[in-house]
Write an enzyme that holds these catalytic residues in place. Structure first.
Site, mmCIF file in Angstrom:
data_model
loop_
_atom_site.group_PDB
_atom_site.id
_atom_site.type_symbol
_atom_site.label_atom_id
_atom_site.label_comp_id
_atom_site.label_asym_id
_atom_site.label_seq_id
_atom_site.Cartn_x
_atom_site.Cartn_y
_atom_site.Cartn_z
ATOM 1 N N HIS A 31 103.457 19.239 36.158
ATOM 2 C CA HIS A 31 103.388 19.816 35.100
ATOM 3 C C HIS A 31 102.783 18.642 34.187
ATOM 4 C CE1 HIS A 31 105.884 22.831 36.837
ATOM 5 N NE2 HIS A 31 107.002 21.905 36.922
ATOM 6 N N HIS A 80 106.527 11.463 28.251
ATOM 7 C CA HIS A 80 105.312 12.373 28.790
ATOM 8 C C HIS A 80 104.264 13.007 27.725
ATOM 9 C CE1 HIS A 80 108.430 15.270 28.118
ATOM 10 N NE2 HIS A 80 107.584 16.053 27.735
ATOM 11 N N HIS A 104 101.557 16.144 26.724
ATOM 12 C CA HIS A 104 101.101 17.695 26.709
ATOM 13 C C HIS A 104 99.517 17.769 25.868
ATOM 14 C CE1 HIS A 104 105.333 19.273 27.421
ATOM 15 N NE2 HIS A 104 105.698 18.180 26.702
ATOM 16 N N GLU A 113 102.209 20.751 21.442
ATOM 17 C CA GLU A 113 102.822 21.800 21.625
ATOM 18 C C GLU A 113 103.463 22.168 20.009
ATOM 19 O OE1 GLU A 113 105.995 20.762 24.681
ATOM 20 O OE2 GLU A 113 104.694 22.374 25.843
ATOM 21 N N HIS A 144 106.216 13.273 23.887
ATOM 22 C CA HIS A 144 107.591 13.391 23.892
ATOM 23 C C HIS A 144 108.310 12.310 24.345
ATOM 24 C CE1 HIS A 144 106.877 17.991 23.848
ATOM 25 N NE2 HIS A 144 106.727 17.362 22.477
ATOM 26 N N THR A 195 110.814 22.094 26.040
ATOM 27 C CA THR A 195 109.780 23.052 26.035
ATOM 28 C C THR A 195 109.189 23.293 27.546
ATOM 29 O OG1 THR A 195 108.092 21.117 26.084
ATOM 30 C CG2 THR A 195 108.881 22.170 23.828
ATOM 31 N N THR A 196 110.168 23.091 28.694
ATOM 32 C CA THR A 196 109.865 23.582 29.708
ATOM 33 C C THR A 196 111.361 24.194 30.225
ATOM 34 O OG1 THR A 196 110.488 21.318 30.700
ATOM 35 C CG2 THR A 196 108.187 21.715 30.235
HETATM 36 ZN ZN LIG Z 1 107.416 17.590 26.646
#
Ligand SMILES: [Zn+2]
Ligand SMILES: *[C@@H]1O[C@H](CO)[C@@H](O)[C@H](O)[C@H]1NC(C)=O
Length: 303
Positions: free
Chosen positions: A89, A116, A118, A128, A141, A224-225
């Site tokens: 992801h 990590h 996004h 995000e 993040h 958020t996952t």
């Molecule tokens: Zn994240």
């Protein structure tokens, strides 16, 4: 007899855990994209979800919010290597060493666990959080857990369990040389399940100067996952991290999802605020205090 029939029954049932793990982003397949997450992970459908659009005009100014204190961010905190991996992801770096945050609205010390990213595509933004409706090219993040819990897995079950620092990126003409330690390692983890070791570095190198991080937004939200646990104190900094376009493109060019599709647009869309307050710290709070201190000093010295 009773337990045997239970055992048999459990073998006859479909395998919900296998199915449940197949969540994805819309760029992979709409059929497992963010709007479907709540089917397998009901918490994703609750009302304190993340990310959100931050409406700056509506953020409540909280002058009592002190700056975040970064501990162990200024040095190589461990001799043990970090681990970089592609988890299907995103690209994530698992941290070792005494790295933590305090201050802000945090009720305790929160230990750094991993960071990590996004991102979007070579032509679309992919942060995000958005600020006044603007989506940024990428978001980092930095995930921390309340040190009163032994592990992230324990912490995430509690409302005060997790604190995530969100950093937004902005395109710059100059290379961000500090990002190269990470960007150079992306090719080692092209495919899901790939892991590699990463030589630890001072995290300050990949975030803005602390002076510029006094202004931040905070609110209570979720991962958020999936499973979207509502255990996160979000701290989002409006001061962006500069990154060159070519560096940014490395994320979508070097990394792949399960199906050997380029890893792109791996962000969850913004969620409803549902009346939650968003607070903003006062970046001038220290200046203000210094001003008063000098007035007091002036009065004292004139006596
Ligand atoms: Zn994240
Ligand atoms: C990365 O993962 C792919 C797909 O599972 C695998 O074929 C490859 O050998 C892995 N590469 C490394 C360096 O682990």
């Amino acid at each position: 007899m009773h337990s045997l029939s239970l055992l048999l029954l459990s073998f006859c049932l479909p395998l919900p855990t296998l199915e449940a793990s197949r969540w994805c982003y819309d760029s992979q397949a709409i059929s497992c994209g963010p709007i479907t997450w709540k089917n397998d992970y009901p918490v994703c459908g609750l009302n304190k979800q993340s990310p959100i659009n931050i409406v700056t005009k509506k953020a409540k100014l909280d002058r009592s919010l002190p700056p975040i204190i970064f501990k162990g961010y200024d040095r190589v905190a461990t001799e043990q290597n970090w681990q970089i991996s592609n988890n299907g992801h995103t690209v994530t770096v698992k941290l070792n060493g005494d790295i933590a945050i305090e201050g802000g609205n945090l009720p305790n010390t929160y230990k750094a666990v991993q960071f990590h990213y996004h991102w979007g595509t070579v032509s679309n933004p992919g942060s995000e959080h958005t600020i006044d409706g603007e989506q940024y090219p990428m978001e980092m993040h930095l995930v921390h857990h309340n040190e009163k819990y032994d592990s992230f897995e324990d912490a995430v079950k509690n409302a005060d369990g997790v604190a995530v620092l969100g950093f937004l990126f902005e395109e710059s003409t100059k290379n961000n040389e500090e990002m190269n330690v990470l960007i150079d390692a992306l090719q080692l983890v092209s495919n899901p399940g790939n892991t590699s070791s990463l030589k630890p570095f001072a995290l300050n190198r990949i975030i803005p100067d602390h002076e510029k991080l006094k202004k931040y937004y905070c609110y209570h939200g979720s991962l958020t996952t999936p499973a979207c646990q509502e255990s996160v104190i979000w701290i989002v900094f409006p001061e962006p991290i500069p990154i060159n376009k070519a560096q940014l493109d490395e994320f979508s060019n070097r990394l792949f999802f399960d199906d050997s599709q380029p890893m792109t647009l791996n962000f969850r869309p913004v969620q409803k605020l549902n009346g939650r307050p968003v607070y903003v710290s006062d970046s001038a709070v220290r200046l203000f205090n210094v001003a008063w201190l000098s007035v007091i000093l002036a009065v004292l010295t004139s006596m």
